[in-house]
Design an enzyme around this catalytic site. Sequence first.
Site, PDB file in Angstrom:
ATOM      1  N   ILE A   1      -3.932  20.052  -4.451  1.00 25.98           N
ATOM      2  CA  ILE A   1      -3.330  19.437  -5.639  1.00 25.98           C
ATOM      3  C   ILE A   1      -3.599  20.445  -6.870  1.00 25.98           C
ATOM      4  O   ILE A   1      -2.843  20.596  -7.631  1.00 25.98           O
ATOM      5  CB  ILE A   1      -4.258  18.191  -6.116  1.00 25.98           C
ATOM      6  CG1 ILE A   1      -4.076  16.983  -4.701  1.00 25.98           C
ATOM      7  CG2 ILE A   1      -3.689  17.718  -7.378  1.00 25.98           C
ATOM      8  CD1 ILE A   1      -5.070  15.835  -5.049  1.00 25.98           C
TER       9      ILE A   1
ATOM     10  N   LEU B   1     -13.018  28.938  -2.613  1.00 26.80           N
ATOM     11  CA  LEU B   1     -12.363  29.335  -1.602  1.00 26.80           C
ATOM     12  C   LEU B   1     -13.214  28.658  -0.045  1.00 26.80           C
ATOM     13  O   LEU B   1     -12.621  29.309   0.849  1.00 26.80           O
ATOM     14  CB  LEU B   1     -12.011  30.801  -1.308  1.00 26.80           C
ATOM     15  CG  LEU B   1     -11.350  31.494  -2.531  1.00 26.80           C
ATOM     16  CD1 LEU B   1     -10.922  32.946  -2.054  1.00 26.80           C
ATOM     17  CD2 LEU B   1      -9.865  30.634  -2.823  1.00 26.80           C
TER      18      LEU B   1
ATOM     19  N   ASP C   1     -11.985  28.762  -7.841  1.00 25.07           N
ATOM     20  CA  ASP C   1     -12.390  28.335  -6.672  1.00 25.07           C
ATOM     21  C   ASP C   1     -12.932  29.059  -5.727  1.00 25.07           C
ATOM     22  O   ASP C   1     -13.166  30.390  -5.785  1.00 25.07           O
ATOM     23  CB  ASP C   1     -10.824  27.900  -6.083  1.00 25.07           C
ATOM     24  CG  ASP C   1     -10.560  26.996  -4.796  1.00 25.07           C
ATOM     25  OD1 ASP C   1     -11.700  27.120  -4.023  1.00 25.07           O
ATOM     26  OD2 ASP C   1     -10.044  26.247  -4.811  1.00 25.07           O
TER      27      ASP C   1
ATOM     28  N   ALA D   1     -12.195  20.291  -8.142  1.00 24.41           N
ATOM     29  CA  ALA D   1     -12.904  20.752  -6.899  1.00 24.41           C
ATOM     30  C   ALA D   1     -13.617  19.509  -6.598  1.00 24.41           C
ATOM     31  O   ALA D   1     -14.221  18.848  -7.303  1.00 24.41           O
ATOM     32  CB  ALA D   1     -13.851  21.764  -7.455  1.00 24.41           C
TER      33      ALA D   1
ATOM     34  N   GLY E   1     -10.151  25.890  -0.491  1.00 26.77           N
ATOM     35  CA  GLY E   1      -8.956  26.379  -1.151  1.00 26.77           C
ATOM     36  C   GLY E   1      -8.541  27.725  -0.225  1.00 26.77           C
ATOM     37  O   GLY E   1      -9.477  28.323   0.234  1.00 26.77           O
TER      38      GLY E   1
ATOM     39  N   PHE F   1      -7.394   6.388  13.751  1.00 28.21           N
ATOM     40  CA  PHE F   1      -8.388   5.987  14.038  1.00 28.21           C
ATOM     41  C   PHE F   1      -8.704   4.392  13.682  1.00 28.21           C
ATOM     42  O   PHE F   1      -8.054   3.910  12.611  1.00 28.21           O
ATOM     43  CB  PHE F   1      -9.405   6.640  13.189  1.00 28.21           C
ATOM     44  CG  PHE F   1      -9.630   8.195  13.398  1.00 28.21           C
ATOM     45  CD1 PHE F   1     -10.292   8.626  14.483  1.00 28.21           C
ATOM     46  CD2 PHE F   1      -8.851   9.208  12.607  1.00 28.21           C
ATOM     47  CE1 PHE F   1     -10.358   9.953  14.865  1.00 28.21           C
ATOM     48  CE2 PHE F   1      -9.008  10.389  12.979  1.00 28.21           C
ATOM     49  CZ  PHE F   1      -9.580  10.987  14.034  1.00 28.21           C
TER      50      PHE F   1
ATOM     51  N   LYS G   1     -18.783  10.824  -5.841  1.00 32.33           N
ATOM     52  CA  LYS G   1     -17.681  10.694  -7.007  1.00 32.33           C
ATOM     53  C   LYS G   1     -17.931   9.851  -8.006  1.00 32.33           C
ATOM     54  O   LYS G   1     -17.745  10.181  -9.097  1.00 32.33           O
ATOM     55  CB  LYS G   1     -16.325  10.644  -6.444  1.00 32.33           C
ATOM     56  CG  LYS G   1     -15.748  11.720  -5.283  1.00 32.33           C
ATOM     57  CD  LYS G   1     -15.749  12.956  -6.228  1.00 32.33           C
ATOM     58  CE  LYS G   1     -14.494  12.827  -6.989  1.00 32.33           C
ATOM     59  NZ  LYS G   1     -14.142  14.313  -7.537  1.00 32.33           N
TER      60      LYS G   1
ATOM     61  N   TYR H   1     -18.928   9.911   0.078  1.00 36.58           N
ATOM     62  CA  TYR H   1     -18.108  10.515  -0.946  1.00 36.58           C
ATOM     63  C   TYR H   1     -17.808   9.630  -2.112  1.00 36.58           C
ATOM     64  O   TYR H   1     -17.883  10.104  -3.565  1.00 36.58           O
ATOM     65  CB  TYR H   1     -16.950  10.439  -0.085  1.00 36.58           C
ATOM     66  CG  TYR H   1     -15.650  11.386  -0.880  1.00 36.58           C
ATOM     67  CD1 TYR H   1     -15.610  12.459  -1.462  1.00 36.58           C
ATOM     68  CD2 TYR H   1     -14.557  10.467  -1.068  1.00 36.58           C
ATOM     69  CE1 TYR H   1     -14.644  12.996  -2.429  1.00 36.58           C
ATOM     70  CE2 TYR H   1     -13.492  10.843  -1.935  1.00 36.58           C
ATOM     71  CZ  TYR H   1     -13.419  12.310  -2.409  1.00 36.58           C
ATOM     72  OH  TYR H   1     -12.343  12.497  -3.217  1.00 36.58           O
TER      73      TYR H   1
END
Length: 334
Positions: free
Chosen positions: A23, A44, A42, A89, A47, A215, A159, A155
Amino acid sequence: MAQSDVSQLAGRKVIVTGGAGFIGSHLCEALVKASAEVICLDDLSAGKRSNVAHLDGCPNFRLVEASVCDEGARMDTLFVGTDTVFHNAASKKNICLVDPHRDLEVNAGGALNLLKLAMKHGVRKFVQASTGSVYGEPQLFPTTETHPFDPVSYYGVSKLAGERYVDVFHKLYGLDTTILRYFHVYGPRQESNEFGGVVSIFLRRITEGQNPIVFGHGEQVRSFTWVGDLVDANLRAATNPQATGQAYNAASGIRVTINELARGMLDILDNEGRLRVEHGDPLIGDIMEFDVSNEKIREQLGVEFEGDFWGTLKTALGDVNGFLGAGAGAATMS
C-alpha cells in the site's frame, strides 16, 4: 479527489512509513505525482526496493532505510520540516503469531515513537493506518466506527494500542490525526508469500500450478478493497479538515467469501480446469464475518470505492507479474 485538495501537498515534505510495501508504494507514487517532497521510510523487512524503483529518478522522492522503532539523531533530522506523516508500516497479522513481542514493538511502540517525533517537530498532520481487526469478531452489522473494540488476535491488540496512542496525542496535545481502518486490500505489488494477502497468495499458487488452499470451511466473509481507493482515502484524510480526530472504516463494503474468491480466481486463471480448491486447518484468530459500513468516510471525505470486484480483479490479473510485484519473478501456469 479534487485537484485543489491534493495540490495542498505540493512542495510539502511528507513521510510515508512502510513506503516500500504494497500500500505504501502506491501512496508514494501518488504523492510524487502530486509534487510533494516524499520520504519513503522502510526497514525493508517486508517492503521491497523494487516496489519503488520506478520512483528513484524523481527529484522529489527519497528512500530511507530505517525502522519506525529507531530513535536518535537520524530520525530527528529526518522529521525536521515534515508537514505530514502517513504511517503505514506494520507488523502484519500472520507475523504476530510467530513473534508477538515484535508485533507489539512495531505496531504500538513504533506508532508512539513516530507520534513523539511528530509533536517535537511540529508535524501538521498524522494519518494512521489501522485495521478492522480492532473490532474482533463483529457483533453489530453493518459494522460502524462505533462498534466496541474486542480484538481476538495479537495483531488486533497491538494495532488497537497504536490507535489509542494516536487518540491520546490528539486529545492531550492537539496533534491533527486521522485513523483509517483497512480491510482486505488487493491490488498490484501485494505480497504473495505466507505473510501476504489472500488474493496474491491464491494468484501465486494458481500460476505455479498448485491448488489454492482455503483455511477452515471457507465461508469467512471478506470486504475486499482496491488499493487505489485507500490511496485516495489517505490523501483526503490528510487534506480535509473534517477528518481531524476522526477514525474511518476504509472498506469497499463488498462481501465475498474465501470459497467464492478461490473458485472465482480458478475460473479466471485455470482455463483447463486442472486445479481445485483445497482446505486446510483454520487459522487462529480468523474472523468469520465482515459487513462493514463505509458511510462515514463516503459522507465526510467523499471517498468512492470500487464496486466491481470481479471486473477489477479480472483486469488486474491480466498482468500477473505486475500484480505480484516487480521482484516476484515470472509467474506462469506450469
